[in-house]
Design an enzyme around this catalytic site. Structure first.
Site, PDB file in Angstrom:
ATOM      1  N   HIS A 128      34.439 -17.415  48.170  1.00  0.00           N
ATOM      2  CA  HIS A 128      34.023 -18.806  48.402  1.00  0.00           C
ATOM      3  C   HIS A 128      34.083 -19.171  49.881  1.00  0.00           C
ATOM      4  O   HIS A 128      33.149 -19.769  50.416  1.00  0.00           O
ATOM      5  CB  HIS A 128      34.889 -19.748  47.567  1.00  0.00           C
ATOM      6  CG  HIS A 128      34.504 -21.171  47.728  1.00  0.00           C
ATOM      7  ND1 HIS A 128      33.252 -21.635  47.398  1.00  0.00           N
ATOM      8  CD2 HIS A 128      35.175 -22.219  48.238  1.00  0.00           C
ATOM      9  CE1 HIS A 128      33.185 -22.920  47.672  1.00  0.00           C
ATOM     10  NE2 HIS A 128      34.332 -23.293  48.185  1.00  0.00           N
ATOM     11  N   ASP A 167      24.944 -27.595  48.739  1.00  0.00           N
ATOM     12  CA  ASP A 167      25.691 -28.351  49.747  1.00  0.00           C
ATOM     13  C   ASP A 167      25.582 -27.665  51.098  1.00  0.00           C
ATOM     14  O   ASP A 167      25.267 -26.475  51.181  1.00  0.00           O
ATOM     15  CB  ASP A 167      27.145 -28.621  49.330  1.00  0.00           C
ATOM     16  CG  ASP A 167      27.990 -27.379  49.267  1.00  0.00           C
ATOM     17  OD1 ASP A 167      28.618 -27.042  50.275  1.00  0.00           O
ATOM     18  OD2 ASP A 167      28.001 -26.743  48.192  1.00  0.00           O
ATOM     19  N   LYS A 190      26.860 -32.651  49.434  1.00  0.00           N
ATOM     20  CA  LYS A 190      27.717 -32.876  48.258  1.00  0.00           C
ATOM     21  C   LYS A 190      29.096 -33.319  48.732  1.00  0.00           C
ATOM     22  O   LYS A 190      29.668 -32.695  49.622  1.00  0.00           O
ATOM     23  CB  LYS A 190      27.818 -31.574  47.455  1.00  0.00           C
ATOM     24  CG  LYS A 190      28.682 -31.671  46.202  1.00  0.00           C
ATOM     25  CD  LYS A 190      28.551 -30.421  45.328  1.00  0.00           C
ATOM     26  CE  LYS A 190      29.579 -29.381  45.661  1.00  0.00           C
ATOM     27  NZ  LYS A 190      29.617 -28.274  44.686  1.00  0.00           N
TER      28      LYS A 190
END
Ligand code: R5P
Length: 293
Positions: A128, A167, A190
């Site tokens: 991530h 995003d 976002k």
């Protein structure tokens, strides 16, 4: 090198073994009556470099992490001279900072655990946040499966499609896809409420009218992000809306919610084996392993 086939990634390990020519060492597992896991490496790895392939995706990420730790420790005890953990989906990677006072940094706890059990290095896929790897007490590498996913869409006839990230922070993902698809790329914005988890998505200057759009993200969890993005794309007149993600966790009815929102196809990888894991990571992992030899 030998491949140790973690119970959560048996098919992937077999495919990597075939592509690399490295022997696949099977693993015996069972669950004791009290629910504890038993695990045994069923082959000779004395004086060998080994790569344990074990994803740690839901629904049993905690036991999969523990199995990985048991395997690394067992490999060491069986005389392996180097242990590489290949963890396609690395659980807890999204808790990579203390968002609220009193929290820990879960991914750093996992990193220290892997080091403590004898892991020499870690290879993962589209973690991530790459920044979190800088805090690991062992050498790490993350590789991107986005070009493979974009290639899947090219083969389905979507050359030139618009690559959209839901995003701004994931714009690099859209750009990686754009490099393969050859069309335009952009992002939504976002924001997330850290207490409720609720997100709000907005679009600025998004010119996608009558275009095929592929929403690309690292993870789909509840599907909320993709559902929100699809709604915006429909309102702005997109022609076809599809989505690609590396880690399709698809918790609960996420798949249905996304399809109901007008997304025509969801494409994920075998970091999370399941209904949408249409792209295999085997070539990417094999190439990375061979490159490191
Ligand atoms: C978060 O920033 C990730 O990149 C994903 O967008 C997120 O994890 C998706 O979660 P969900 O599917 O629950 O909206």
């Amino acid at each position: 090198m030998k491949i140790i086939s973690g119970p959560a990634s048996k098919d992937l390990a077999e495919a990597v073994s075939t592509l690399t020519g490295y022997q696949n060492v099977p693993v015996v597992t069972k669950i004791f009556p009290d629910g504890e896991s038993y695990i045994r490496i069923d082959g000779d790895i004395q004086n060998e470099e080994v790569a344990i392939i074990q994803t740690t995706c839901p629904p049993t990420q905690d036991s999969r992490l523990l199995q990985l730790a048991f395997l690394a420790d067992s490999a060491r005890r069986a005389g392996a001279i180097k242990v590489t953990a290949i963890v396609p989906y690395l659980a807890y990677a999204r808790q990579d900072k203390m968002f609220l006072a009193g929290e820990g940094i879960s991914i750093e706890t996992i990193a220290r655990m892997l080091k403590a059990v004898g892991t020499d290095e870690l290879l993962t896929v589209n973690i991530h946040s790459e920044h979190s790897l800088t805090q690991f007490p062992l050498p790490t590498k993350t590789v991107s499966a986005i070009p493979l996913i974009a290639d899947y869409f090219i083969k389905k006839g979507y050359k030139g499609a618009y690559a959209l990230s839901p995003d701004k922070g994931a714009m690099y993902i859209a750009q990686q896809a754009q490099a393969v698809l050859g069309g335009d790329a952009g992002h939504l914005n976002k924001t997330r409420d850290r207490y409720t988890g609720q997100t709000v998505q907005t679009a600025e200057c998004l010119n996608i009218k009558d275009k095929n759009v592929i929403i690309l993200d690292d993870i789909i969890s509840t599907g909320g992000t993709i559902v929100g993005a699809a709604k915006i794309l429909r309102e702005k007149g997109a022609k076809h809306v599809l989505c690609g993600c590396v880690h399709g966790l698809l918790i609960g009815n996420a798949e249905k919610r996304i399809l109901d929102a007008g997304v025509e196809e969801i494409v994920g990888t075998d970091s999370v084996p399941g209904a949408v894991s249409k792209v295999s990571l085997a070539p990417l992992i094999s190439q990375t392993l061979k490159g490191a030899q």
